[in-house]
Design an enzyme around this catalytic site. Sequence first.
Site, short mmCIF file in Angstrom:
data_model
loop_
_atom_site.label_atom_id
_atom_site.label_comp_id
_atom_site.label_asym_id
_atom_site.label_seq_id
_atom_site.Cartn_x
_atom_site.Cartn_y
_atom_site.Cartn_z
N HIS A 1 11.28 38.74 -15.40
CA HIS A 1 10.09 38.56 -16.25
C HIS A 1 9.18 37.45 -15.72
O HIS A 1 8.02 37.39 -16.11
CB HIS A 1 10.46 38.38 -17.73
CG HIS A 1 10.92 37.02 -18.14
ND1 HIS A 1 12.25 36.70 -18.29
CD2 HIS A 1 10.24 35.90 -18.45
CE1 HIS A 1 12.36 35.45 -18.67
NE2 HIS A 1 11.15 34.93 -18.78
N ASP B 1 17.95 40.32 -15.64
CA ASP B 1 16.62 39.70 -15.57
C ASP B 1 16.50 38.78 -14.35
O ASP B 1 16.51 37.57 -14.47
CB ASP B 1 16.36 38.92 -16.87
CG ASP B 1 14.89 38.57 -17.05
OD1 ASP B 1 14.13 38.66 -16.06
OD2 ASP B 1 14.50 38.21 -18.17
N SER C 1 13.06 29.64 -17.87
CA SER C 1 13.35 30.97 -17.35
C SER C 1 13.44 30.89 -15.84
O SER C 1 12.60 30.29 -15.19
CB SER C 1 12.25 31.94 -17.73
OG SER C 1 12.54 32.48 -18.98
#
Length: 712
Positions: A84, A220, A647
């Site tokens: 992402h 991810d 992230s």
Amino acid sequence: MKKLSFLFVFFLLIKPLWADEGMWLPFLLKQLNEADMKARGMKISAEDIYSINKSSLKDAIVSFGGFCTGEMISDQGLLLTNHHCGYGQVQTHSTVEKDYLTNGFWAMNRAEELPNAGLFVRFIVRMEDVTTQVLKDIPTQLPENERQSAINSRIAEITKKAIEGTHYEATIRPFFYGNEYYMFVTETFTDVRLVGAPPSSIGKFGGDTDNWMWTRHTGDFALFRVYAGVDGKPAPYSPLNVPYRPKHFLPISLKGVKMDDFTMVFGFPGRTTEYLPSQAVDLLINETNPHRIKIRDLKLRILDKEMKASDAVRIQYAAKYASTANSWKKWIGESKGLKKFKGLEKKKIVEAEFANWVEADPNRKVQYGSLLAEFEAVYQKQRSVNLSRIYIDEAVQGIEFMRLASRLSGFGTKPIDKNDPKIVDFRKWTKDFFKDFNFQTDQKVFAGLMKLYFENTKAENLPASLKEKHAQMKGDWDEIADSFYSQTLMSSEEAIQQILDDYSENNIDRLLHDPVFALFKEIQAYDQAKIAPVMKETNDKIDGLMRTYLRALREMQTKRKFYPDANSTLRVSFGQVKNYTPKDGVQYLHYTTLDGIMEKEDPENEDFVVPTKLKELYASKDYGQYGVKDMMPVCFTASNHTTGGNSGSPVINAEGHLIGTNFDRNWEGTMSDVMYDPDMCRNIAVDIRYTLFIIDKFAGAGHLVKEMKIVR
Ligand code: ARG
Ligand code: GLU
């Protein structure tokens, strides 16, 4: 003896009050945290994590584009981050014919790696406490704006000196609301190429349905490579550039995770507000969040419909949809969590304690006696414009044409030469804007969001043109939107470029008579006259009060270790691999496996499609060195305190080896930006074994694994 064992039991019963909470500064670990970290099982030293004398873990960590974190995993500049985080890049390289979002992308050799204009990664060369230099001779009682400009000129001097004769950059940021200042010397690389990304059915498995939730089964991750000039220094993209050799890269452990294993997350958390007073929490959960959620709710419904109706729109709006949905869902979780965890009540308890503590000492009374009352007054004032701020930011600015108008209005009403760098820059921006823009979609968004803006703004504050059309068209918002959109000259890239070619009186005048542009200008004028000044005044005031409040809290809670709120600077969080109990009668495991992907499979729901190849590998249990017998681990949870920006951060074990990539938090713990609860707050990571399995077995890109240093 008896007494001793009593003491021992006593210590077991009272768990340390702030266990696992905190985002710590790497260069202060030795002094503040090393002992705690070792007590939790860490085998390496603070010096191994951050050192200015030798290479250390920090040399493997980068800010990825300023919004995520990445880590070096080979001596050839190979970088691991989240899918992402690289989503925008993957999308930019995708078209309906070459759809890397859907199918994934793998460079099978260096020549196939794809450059990404505008992307950068930033290493930290060193950091240092410059509080004394920054604050020297600055009186505490200076008005906030004077204080700020005095500080800014200090900062300019110090940073200039710090990087003299180097190609580095330096920034100085406030910590603890300006009680302390730290400097970061950095090195930025701009030739960063896409190496690999799994299909969305792996990299985004679970989609927005599973987002912010445990259990999770998302692969991810994405791979990039950092390139440097032949001298090893940063250089703009060139085919002659060579893979960057980092001072350190993370060895990868295949040993896996057990409950209570030591973990740390090393990265760039963006923003937290852990020390807010009760009034701020009240405003957040009772006004700000509910309204932001309502506005985005509608926007998402409109976009969803449009994206389902057209493949082109689906690709154009994929990244925008995901980021709109991401905060929307987080706010829902955050409000719920804060209410359940009694966040507001807890703040009030601390404030009552604080009042008593102040009351107990005449000196404190002089310094801090009016603080709580001042908070009350300033938030009262902010409350009077808070809703307007939200509706302008979320509803008005949620319309893409309003954002375009906002950018255009920045040029002012004086002619500008077409070769002016501002205009040249804006040309590029416009190109990107229109690449991912659909006129009809935005018109629908306008109809929906302008209606909300209209309904939630006092009539006297509404733009005349909007009121007029509303009356004329009897409140039919589709018609109102059409009347604006059918007459605008901002409708295409060509039209905007034409204006930019000749930003003269004539064109400026046309622009000022454009219905969409004029509407924006009216709203902007209202904002600048009535909303922005109050916001600025109250925020400045709050900053000053928070600075005093934090200083006081640190005097009051002498045993507590304070960490500064996240501000996109490099931090270490540490904790342990941990499961949790979301509600009465339910306990989660701390890990998930490929079995769960098969359980969640739903070919009818795009969030839960499983690629055929993955099903084949599952059927044959062909997991290579990455599985544990016939089990393939996928994700795990731990108690590291993380937030947006973390992230892509590495999850590192006791030995300093990479065991996972952080990508999310659990639903019950999303409140941790405001208040951390050790029982409930968990970060979620992709197990590195799953990442390698996908690279090697699924994508057939085993040559990448060969570059890495694998520890068994
Ligand atoms: N919630 C995570 C974060 O804040 C993941 C977001 C991307 N995933 C998604 N399904 N939208 O960034
Ligand atoms: N997904 C988040 C990000 O983009 C990290 C998860 C979090 O907010 O904790 O940084």
